[in-house]
Design a protein around this motif. Structure first.
Motif, PDB file in Angstrom:
ATOM      1  N   ARG A   2     -50.741 -23.817 -15.748  1.00  0.00           N
ATOM      2  CA  ARG A   2     -50.821 -24.641 -14.548  1.00  0.00           C
ATOM      3  C   ARG A   2     -49.427 -24.878 -13.973  1.00  0.00           C
ATOM      4  NH1 ARG A   2     -55.148 -29.368 -16.382  1.00  0.00           N
ATOM      5  NH2 ARG A   2     -56.918 -27.958 -16.819  1.00  0.00           N
ATOM      6  N   GLY A   3     -49.276 -24.570 -12.710  1.00  0.00           N
ATOM      7  CA  GLY A   3     -48.008 -24.799 -12.036  1.00  0.00           C
ATOM      8  C   GLY A   3     -46.878 -23.922 -12.529  1.00  0.00           C
ATOM      9  N   GLN A   4     -47.203 -22.752 -13.072  1.00  0.00           N
ATOM     10  CA  GLN A   4     -46.155 -21.877 -13.582  1.00  0.00           C
ATOM     11  C   GLN A   4     -45.486 -21.129 -12.432  1.00  0.00           C
ATOM     12  OE1 GLN A   4     -47.409 -19.337 -16.747  1.00  0.00           O
ATOM     13  NE2 GLN A   4     -45.590 -18.055 -16.650  1.00  0.00           N
ATOM     14  N   ARG A   5     -44.172 -21.106 -12.474  1.00  0.00           N
ATOM     15  CA  ARG A   5     -43.419 -20.466 -11.393  1.00  0.00           C
ATOM     16  C   ARG A   5     -43.339 -18.950 -11.573  1.00  0.00           C
ATOM     17  NH1 ARG A   5     -38.233 -24.664 -10.864  1.00  0.00           N
ATOM     18  NH2 ARG A   5     -39.484 -26.535 -10.372  1.00  0.00           N
ATOM     19  N   ASP A   6     -43.266 -18.492 -12.815  1.00  0.00           N
ATOM     20  CA  ASP A   6     -43.166 -17.060 -13.072  1.00  0.00           C
ATOM     21  C   ASP A   6     -44.554 -16.441 -13.005  1.00  0.00           C
ATOM     22  OD1 ASP A   6     -42.550 -14.516 -13.818  1.00  0.00           O
ATOM     23  OD2 ASP A   6     -41.490 -15.056 -15.657  1.00  0.00           O
ATOM     24  N   THR A   7     -44.784 -15.615 -11.989  1.00  0.00           N
ATOM     25  CA  THR A   7     -46.092 -15.000 -11.793  1.00  0.00           C
ATOM     26  C   THR A   7     -46.195 -13.626 -12.442  1.00  0.00           C
ATOM     27  OG1 THR A   7     -45.371 -14.069  -9.675  1.00  0.00           O
ATOM     28  CG2 THR A   7     -46.437 -16.241  -9.629  1.00  0.00           C
ATOM     29  N   ASN A   8     -45.140 -13.185 -13.113  1.00  0.00           N
ATOM     30  CA  ASN A   8     -45.134 -11.848 -13.707  1.00  0.00           C
ATOM     31  C   ASN A   8     -45.193 -11.857 -15.228  1.00  0.00           C
ATOM     32  OD1 ASN A   8     -44.816 -10.593 -11.131  1.00  0.00           O
ATOM     33  ND2 ASN A   8     -42.616 -11.034 -11.201  1.00  0.00           N
ATOM     34  N   ASN A   9     -44.876 -12.978 -15.844  1.00  0.00           N
ATOM     35  CA  ASN A   9     -44.840 -13.038 -17.304  1.00  0.00           C
ATOM     36  C   ASN A   9     -45.482 -14.328 -17.798  1.00  0.00           C
ATOM     37  OD1 ASN A   9     -42.902 -10.651 -18.020  1.00  0.00           O
ATOM     38  ND2 ASN A   9     -41.855 -11.776 -16.388  1.00  0.00           N
ATOM     39  N   ALA A  10     -45.888 -14.294 -19.059  1.00  0.00           N
ATOM     40  CA  ALA A  10     -46.406 -15.504 -19.700  1.00  0.00           C
ATOM     41  C   ALA A  10     -45.248 -16.400 -20.109  1.00  0.00           C
ATOM     42  CB  ALA A  10     -47.251 -15.138 -20.914  1.00  0.00           C
ATOM     43  N   LEU A  11     -45.484 -17.687 -20.126  1.00  0.00           N
ATOM     44  CA  LEU A  11     -44.471 -18.665 -20.512  1.00  0.00           C
ATOM     45  C   LEU A  11     -44.720 -19.097 -21.954  1.00  0.00           C
ATOM     46  CD1 LEU A  11     -42.103 -20.525 -19.704  1.00  0.00           C
ATOM     47  CD2 LEU A  11     -43.812 -22.213 -19.000  1.00  0.00           C
TER      48      LEU A  11
ATOM     49  N   LEU B  15     -41.990 -10.890 -27.176  1.00  0.00           N
ATOM     50  CA  LEU B  15     -43.390 -10.556 -26.913  1.00  0.00           C
ATOM     51  C   LEU B  15     -43.546  -9.779 -25.609  1.00  0.00           C
ATOM     52  CD1 LEU B  15     -44.975 -14.022 -27.811  1.00  0.00           C
ATOM     53  CD2 LEU B  15     -44.782 -12.011 -29.283  1.00  0.00           C
ATOM     54  N   PHE B  16     -44.661  -9.082 -25.493  1.00  0.00           N
ATOM     55  CA  PHE B  16     -44.985  -8.370 -24.248  1.00  0.00           C
ATOM     56  C   PHE B  16     -45.630  -9.365 -23.277  1.00  0.00           C
ATOM     57  CE2 PHE B  16     -45.462  -4.293 -26.917  1.00  0.00           C
ATOM     58  CZ  PHE B  16     -44.104  -4.067 -26.835  1.00  0.00           C
ATOM     59  N   THR B  17     -44.824 -10.266 -22.762  1.00  0.00           N
ATOM     60  CA  THR B  17     -45.340 -11.329 -21.899  1.00  0.00           C
ATOM     61  C   THR B  17     -45.809 -10.804 -20.544  1.00  0.00           C
ATOM     62  OG1 THR B  17     -43.076 -11.781 -21.166  1.00  0.00           O
ATOM     63  CG2 THR B  17     -43.929 -13.093 -22.997  1.00  0.00           C
ATOM     64  N   HIS B  18     -45.364  -9.612 -20.156  1.00  0.00           N
ATOM     65  CA  HIS B  18     -45.760  -9.077 -18.854  1.00  0.00           C
ATOM     66  C   HIS B  18     -47.249  -8.713 -18.818  1.00  0.00           C
ATOM     67  CE1 HIS B  18     -44.841  -5.516 -21.302  1.00  0.00           C
ATOM     68  NE2 HIS B  18     -45.716  -4.868 -20.548  1.00  0.00           N
ATOM     69  N   LEU B  19     -47.877  -8.633 -19.980  1.00  0.00           N
ATOM     70  CA  LEU B  19     -49.307  -8.326 -20.022  1.00  0.00           C
ATOM     71  C   LEU B  19     -50.170  -9.542 -19.699  1.00  0.00           C
ATOM     72  CD1 LEU B  19     -49.413  -6.123 -23.254  1.00  0.00           C
ATOM     73  CD2 LEU B  19     -49.304  -5.362 -20.871  1.00  0.00           C
ATOM     74  N   TYR B  20     -49.553 -10.729 -19.667  1.00  0.00           N
ATOM     75  CA  TYR B  20     -50.306 -11.961 -19.397  1.00  0.00           C
ATOM     76  C   TYR B  20     -49.628 -12.758 -18.276  1.00  0.00           C
ATOM     77  CZ  TYR B  20     -52.077 -10.718 -24.006  1.00  0.00           C
ATOM     78  OH  TYR B  20     -52.604 -10.043 -25.073  1.00  0.00           O
ATOM     79  N   PRO B  21     -49.652 -12.263 -17.061  1.00  0.00           N
ATOM     80  CA  PRO B  21     -49.014 -13.011 -15.965  1.00  0.00           C
ATOM     81  C   PRO B  21     -49.750 -14.310 -15.659  1.00  0.00           C
ATOM     82  CG  PRO B  21     -50.262 -11.152 -15.101  1.00  0.00           C
ATOM     83  CD  PRO B  21     -50.285 -11.020 -16.600  1.00  0.00           C
ATOM     84  N   ARG B  22     -48.990 -15.283 -15.184  1.00  0.00           N
ATOM     85  CA  ARG B  22     -49.539 -16.600 -14.809  1.00  0.00           C
ATOM     86  C   ARG B  22     -50.259 -17.283 -15.972  1.00  0.00           C
ATOM     87  NH1 ARG B  22     -50.930 -13.167 -10.573  1.00  0.00           N
ATOM     88  NH2 ARG B  22     -49.796 -13.541  -8.615  1.00  0.00           N
ATOM     89  N   SER B  23     -49.775 -17.101 -17.159  1.00  0.00           N
ATOM     90  CA  SER B  23     -50.410 -17.708 -18.327  1.00  0.00           C
ATOM     91  C   SER B  23     -49.343 -18.327 -19.222  1.00  0.00           C
ATOM     92  CB  SER B  23     -51.228 -16.673 -19.111  1.00  0.00           C
ATOM     93  OG  SER B  23     -50.381 -15.635 -19.577  1.00  0.00           O
ATOM     94  N   SER B  24     -49.787 -19.021 -20.247  1.00  0.00           N
ATOM     95  CA  SER B  24     -48.861 -19.676 -21.172  1.00  0.00           C
ATOM     96  C   SER B  24     -49.368 -19.506 -22.600  1.00  0.00           C
ATOM     97  CB  SER B  24     -48.709 -21.165 -20.845  1.00  0.00           C
ATOM     98  OG  SER B  24     -49.955 -21.832 -21.023  1.00  0.00           O
TER      99      SER B  24
END
Length: 258
Positions: A61-70, A110-119
């Motif tokens: 929720r309210g994540q600024r990075d739309t390309n990677n998971a936080l 981690l491969f955070t780019h596989l989960y955009p807009r997520s945490s």
């Protein structure tokens, strides 16, 4: 009062707990310890016990990075984990440093780019503390992330290494592996975490390196270099144990399905 490791080591070449300079403490681990979370683990290193729970990947929720998971980290140290019964609150400086270091390490690993807009939330609970706090937290989180199915290039393994410095010119100055709490109070040490190379011919890459205390560089930096070399080799040993835990758990699951 901490034991005088430098003087006793010079006489017996053994540390206060009977280990040699390159020996790890007893390590045991398990994964899928709690069914109510996406991933969980328990990691025991000597008398240090850490339990980890993973929540996610889930929509952030309210994540600024739309390309990677936080990656978010929460560390809780139980009041009974240490002998002084000190309660560490969320605003404790040491806890904040741990949370920032662990989040940064796995954000890059981690491969955070596989989960955009997520945490992905890493919750760590320290039940017993006898040295290697950061290393144990990293190892527990790495196993829990494997249990949660979060893709990564390899298991991130961490360990501590220190240096027994000579004060009289006779006692040898040797690096030591996997310090306990009494040794950390007395000796300079660092925490190092590595990831395995992509192939057998590639060397392990240092992912986390935190100097926990001051040390005199001297001798063209050979002391620091020796500590780092011992730590990297120790990470290989820890990774082998962790991979065996994952392999054993996978075999158990396959047998259950059959």
């Amino acid at each position: 009062m901490p034991l005088d490791t430098a003087s006793t080591y010079g006489q017996t070449l053994l540390r206060s707990d009977g280990r040699r300079w390159n020996e790890l403490r007893r390590i045991s681990a398990s994964i899928s310890t709690q069914s109510s979370t996406d991933g969980s683990s328990q990691f025991v290193m000597g008398n240090t016990v850490v339990v980890c729970n993973i929540v996610g990947p889930r929509e952030g929720r309210g994540q600024r990075d739309t390309n990677n998971a936080l990656i978010e980290t929460e560390v809780t140290v139980a009041p009974f984990a240490q002998t002084d019964r000190r309660r560490r609150m969320k605003g404790d400086k040491r806890v904040q440093e741990l949370q920032t270091t662990i989040s940064s390490a796995f954000q890059a690993h981690l491969f955070t780019h596989l989960y955009p807009r997520s945490s992905i939330t890493i919750s760590l609970h320290v039940l017993s503390l006898d040295g290697a706090l950061l290393a144990s937290c990293l190892n527990a989180a790495s196993l829990a992330l494997v249990d949660a199915g979060v893709p990564m290039p390899s298991i991130l393994a961490a360990v501590t290494s220190g240096m027994i410095t000579s004060t009289d010119g006779i006692t040898p100055s040797d690096p030591i592996l996997d310090l306990n709490n009494s040794e950390e109070l007395e000796l300079p040490f660092l925490s190092v975490g590595t990831v395995a190379g992509l192939s057998e011919h590639q060397e392990d890459k240092v992912s986390v390196l935190i100097m926990e205390s001051r040390i005199q560089i001297g001798q063209n930096g050979k002391k620091l270099e020796a500590m780092l070399a011992v730590g990297v080799d120790g990470c290989k040993q820890v990774r082998t144990i962790m991979e065996e835990v994952v392999r054993t758990h996978g075999i158990r699951i396959l047998r259950g399905r059959k």
